[in-house]
Design a protein around this motif. Structure first.
Motif, short mmCIF file in Angstrom:
data_model
loop_
_atom_site.label_atom_id
_atom_site.label_comp_id
_atom_site.label_asym_id
_atom_site.label_seq_id
_atom_site.Cartn_x
_atom_site.Cartn_y
_atom_site.Cartn_z
N GLY A 6 3.21 -9.04 -22.49
CA GLY A 6 2.77 -8.37 -23.65
C GLY A 6 2.21 -6.85 -23.41
N VAL A 7 2.63 -6.06 -23.97
CA VAL A 7 2.05 -4.61 -23.64
C VAL A 7 1.53 -3.88 -25.01
CG1 VAL A 7 2.70 -2.25 -23.05
CG2 VAL A 7 3.58 -4.26 -21.73
N VAL A 8 0.33 -3.53 -24.99
CA VAL A 8 -0.56 -3.01 -26.24
C VAL A 8 -0.65 -1.31 -25.81
CG1 VAL A 8 -2.27 -2.70 -28.04
CG2 VAL A 8 -1.47 -4.95 -27.09
N ARG A 34 -7.85 -6.24 -32.00
CA ARG A 34 -6.89 -7.00 -32.88
C ARG A 34 -5.38 -7.11 -32.43
NH1 ARG A 34 -8.23 -8.34 -37.93
NH2 ARG A 34 -5.87 -7.97 -38.79
N SER A 35 -4.92 -5.91 -32.10
CA SER A 35 -3.36 -5.94 -31.47
C SER A 35 -3.21 -6.82 -30.17
CB SER A 35 -3.13 -4.46 -31.25
OG SER A 35 -2.97 -3.63 -32.18
N VAL A 36 -4.41 -6.74 -29.13
CA VAL A 36 -4.31 -7.62 -28.11
C VAL A 36 -4.40 -9.12 -28.49
CG1 VAL A 36 -5.78 -8.30 -26.02
CG2 VAL A 36 -5.22 -5.59 -26.46
N ALA A 37 -5.17 -9.33 -29.25
CA ALA A 37 -5.09 -10.90 -29.76
C ALA A 37 -4.03 -11.36 -30.40
CB ALA A 37 -6.50 -11.27 -30.71
N LEU A 38 -3.24 -10.47 -31.15
CA LEU A 38 -2.06 -11.11 -31.75
C LEU A 38 -0.90 -11.10 -30.65
CD1 LEU A 38 -0.58 -11.42 -34.53
CD2 LEU A 38 0.07 -8.80 -34.44
N VAL A 39 -0.84 -10.09 -29.83
CA VAL A 39 0.26 -10.35 -29.00
C VAL A 39 -0.11 -11.55 -27.98
CG1 VAL A 39 1.45 -9.21 -26.75
CG2 VAL A 39 0.73 -7.97 -28.88
#
Length: 196
Positions: A6-8, A34-39
């Protein structure tokens, strides 16, 4: 080697917005959190590229862009070259992106058997590709480097359509891809969120 990392991406200057978009809060978290939690729901390891994740109280690995100042291409190149694995890439400014959108992306990529360099969404009515909700295979590195050397930093031109697998999405799904670039986008987010 086929495990997806995963890469944010969080290296932008947010100059059009006038404030740091990654630190904007939505439903109790900032946008980067939020983005990190989703990935993290899909990838065994998730990296933040472009800034120190600790600034956001995130205990995840992070890296700065090896080539700053060229937009998302620099962050994606950095991640692919260092990780040497396919990467699920997400920008940090997509507050309405859903778990279902990422699940469909991964399912399609796995089903087509990595035949393309990039798996991404395409807006049917406009032909716009969502280059920052995409899976990039490691072999993309040579294409991105070639594009960088000729001064082209646009991902849709670096990875030509014949090397991409497109997942069409409808006008009704467009809200999931809302990214926050301008102050008006914050107002639009409030409207869309109130509609559920």
């Amino acid at each position: 080697m086929n495990t997806i990392c995963g890469v944010v991406l969080a290296g932008g200057k947010s100059s059009r917005l006038g404030q740091d978009k990654a630190k904007l809060r939505f439903k109790g978290q900032d946008l980067l959190q939020r983005s990190v939690a989703l990935v993290q729901e899909f990838c065994p390891v998730t990296y933040v590229v472009g800034r120190d994740a600790r600034e956001h109280e995130l205990n995840v690995p992070w890296m700065l862009d090896d080539i700053p100042g060229i937009g998302p291409m620099g962050g994606i190149l950095t991640a692919l070259k260092r990780l040497k694995r396919p990467c699920l890439v997400l920008s940090c400014d997509l507050p309405l992106l859903s778990r279902d959108i990422l699940a469909r992306l991964i399912e399609v990529r796995n089903r087509i058997g990595y035949q393309k360099l990039m798996t991404t969404y395409l807006q049917g009515e406009t032909g716009f590709i969502e280059a920052l909700v995409a899976i990039y295979e490691y072999k993309c590195v040579e294409f991105l480097q070639r594009s960088f050397k000729r001064g082209c930093y646009k991902l849709s031109q670096a990875i030509e359509s014949e090397n991409r697998h497109h997942i069409p999405y409808s006008e009704a799904e467009r809200k999931y891809f809302l990214n926050i670039n301008y102050p008006r986008d914050i107002q639009l987010l409030k409207v869309l969120d109130s509609k559920g």
